[in-house]
Design an enzyme around this catalytic site. Sequence first.
Site, PDB file in Angstrom:
ATOM      1  N   LYS A  72       0.860  -1.194   0.000  1.00  0.00           N
ATOM      2  CA  LYS A  72       0.000   0.000   0.000  1.00  0.00           C
ATOM      3  C   LYS A  72       0.889   1.234   0.000  1.00  0.00           C
ATOM      4  O   LYS A  72       1.897   1.285   0.726  1.00  0.00           O
ATOM      5  CB  LYS A  72      -0.901  -0.025   1.238  1.00  0.00           C
ATOM      6  CG  LYS A  72      -1.969   1.066   1.264  1.00  0.00           C
ATOM      7  CD  LYS A  72      -2.861   0.919   2.496  1.00  0.00           C
ATOM      8  CE  LYS A  72      -3.977   1.953   2.535  1.00  0.00           C
ATOM      9  NZ  LYS A  72      -4.843   1.807   3.731  1.00  0.00           N
ATOM     10  N   SER A 147      -9.738   1.844   2.621  1.00  0.00           N
ATOM     11  CA  SER A 147      -8.867   2.566   1.734  1.00  0.00           C
ATOM     12  C   SER A 147      -7.826   1.709   1.017  1.00  0.00           C
ATOM     13  O   SER A 147      -7.283   2.126  -0.003  1.00  0.00           O
ATOM     14  CB  SER A 147      -8.151   3.661   2.527  1.00  0.00           C
ATOM     15  OG  SER A 147      -7.292   3.106   3.506  1.00  0.00           O
ATOM     16  N   SER A 171      -9.847  -0.368   6.877  1.00  0.00           N
ATOM     17  CA  SER A 171      -9.251  -0.289   5.536  1.00  0.00           C
ATOM     18  C   SER A 171      -8.546  -1.525   5.027  1.00  0.00           C
ATOM     19  O   SER A 171      -8.218  -1.591   3.849  1.00  0.00           O
ATOM     20  CB  SER A 171      -8.285   0.879   5.463  1.00  0.00           C
ATOM     21  OG  SER A 171      -9.007   2.058   5.273  1.00  0.00           O
TER      22      SER A 171
HETATM   23  N1  GLN Z   1     -13.112   4.191   5.992  1.00  0.00           N
HETATM   24  C1  GLN Z   1     -12.500   4.694   7.182  1.00  0.00           C
HETATM   25  C2  GLN Z   1     -12.132   6.148   7.008  1.00  0.00           C
HETATM   26  O1  GLN Z   1     -12.425   6.682   6.013  1.00  0.00           O
HETATM   27  C3  GLN Z   1     -11.323   3.849   7.569  1.00  0.00           C
HETATM   28  C4  GLN Z   1     -10.092   4.170   6.850  1.00  0.00           C
HETATM   29  C5  GLN Z   1      -8.920   3.351   7.267  1.00  0.00           C
HETATM   30  O2  GLN Z   1      -9.055   2.343   7.950  1.00  0.00           O
HETATM   31  N2  GLN Z   1      -7.749   3.820   6.912  1.00  0.00           N
HETATM   32  O3  GLN Z   1     -11.544   6.758   7.850  1.00  0.00           O
END
Ligand code: GLN
Length: 484
Positions: A72, A147, A171
């Site tokens: 990532k 994400s 994410s």
């Molecule tokens: N969807 C969540 C957010 O937008 C989690 C994101 C993540 O785990 N990095 O913050």
Amino acid sequence: MTAHERVRLAQEIRAGTASATAHLATTLTRIEAENPRLNAYNELLAESARAEAESADRNRAGLLAGLTIAVKDNIATSVGHTTCSSKMLKNYRSPYEATIITRLREAGAVFVGKTNLDEFAMGSSTENSAFGMSRNPWDTTRVPGGSSGGSAVAMAAGLCDIALGSDTGGSIRQPAALCGVVGLKPTYGRVSRYGLVAFGSSLDQIGPITSSVRDAAAVLQVIAGHDPRDSTSASLPVDDYVGELDVPVRHLRVGVPREYLSDANDPRVNTAVREAAEVYRRLGATIVEGIELPLTDVGISTYYVIAPAEASSNLARFDGIRYGHRAQLTAGEDLFDLYAKSRAEGFGPEVQRRIMIGTYVLSSGYYDAYYRRALQVRRLIKNEFDRAFERCDILLGPTSPMPAFVAGGKSDPLSMYLCDVYTVNTNIAGIPGISLPGGMAEENGVRLPIGIQLQAKPFAESLLLRAARMYESATLWHGMRPTR
Ligand code: GLN
């Protein structure tokens, strides 16, 4: 071991019956063919990967010998860029690499490229990437989740053997669920965060996205453990995740909290969870009745105070001077203009929104009403899990309330935030969670994966993985891959 377990290939590479170099070449060819359609990778690291593959063939050692790893793009590598899919860091090259990268390299891994994400890991669909969204390989009109969407796509489409994600509020697990692969978020502190670009420092963890539970166990085996460079990493000993994996948990107690089977979920998601409970029952587990987690619903509001608060502080360093994109000034503009313009140009709308929310909840007039309050609720959520884990070993529920949605379908930020209802509390409480392929939904002739989530006590990764493996070996969902 079965075909979707990539560690089998590492075994062959160690034995000299398979070539890491040839395997890498095949993978790169596949990526070149598929990436234009899926946009999983921001950048390929072909040259350094070739050198790593050659050394894997020479050394023939390491748990992950010769396996291709997708990283990532918010995890620092000393080759290539580390962009966080943001204009702010478009040209950023890290002078150092994350601890987990070093550990994986020592285990024989080959880093094939950096994957797309929602900018600075903020989002649930990759639509917030400054470099365009990734596409779900099961149906390219749909999002892959986020994400860590690029990593999940790379894994599901066969563009790597193992992918790495970060999970602040879901994410790793949510994109794994939406793409039909396995995603593990370890306990807070189990894996070093050194070299992970910080989003919400009290919530962030790195973990694997894989096509099998065994691969997830193998990656955790390599990356878990104390790191002197991350003072929040735990010094507890690392269990033998791989060695213990095939030992079924005796007298496993599984709880399905009432709140996890909400009417607001897609009914096919609830069916998958009920069927998973039935699988466990048939395997000899006890389904513990009456488990309740009434604070499930307030997770979203708690998370969307704490995470932006920490983000606003972490992202203050991207000011055009210390880090990141620097705007051009015109005559008469001063230092303040430089900060303001650089940040306005460098950060996309969602990141700006989070910084504003975070700054607001931390401001002196609202700190008590929002931030302190959220910390209090965080403690209550943690207590609620502690009580549940007195009665059961594993909590079973959905990862996401719905399968992959059509791109553009959640343009209202609040509707996007609601996707995280079953994942954020895991981070708020700091406990481990894993998403497993647990069903398929049919929609107008396309098949869409459904994920189930298992949660366990802090540092109970071995138990969590063993329970996950029990389910995996009793079901066929893991073997399913998008056609093409
Ligand atoms: N969807 C969540 C957010 O937008 C989690 C994101 C993540 O785990 N990095 O913050």
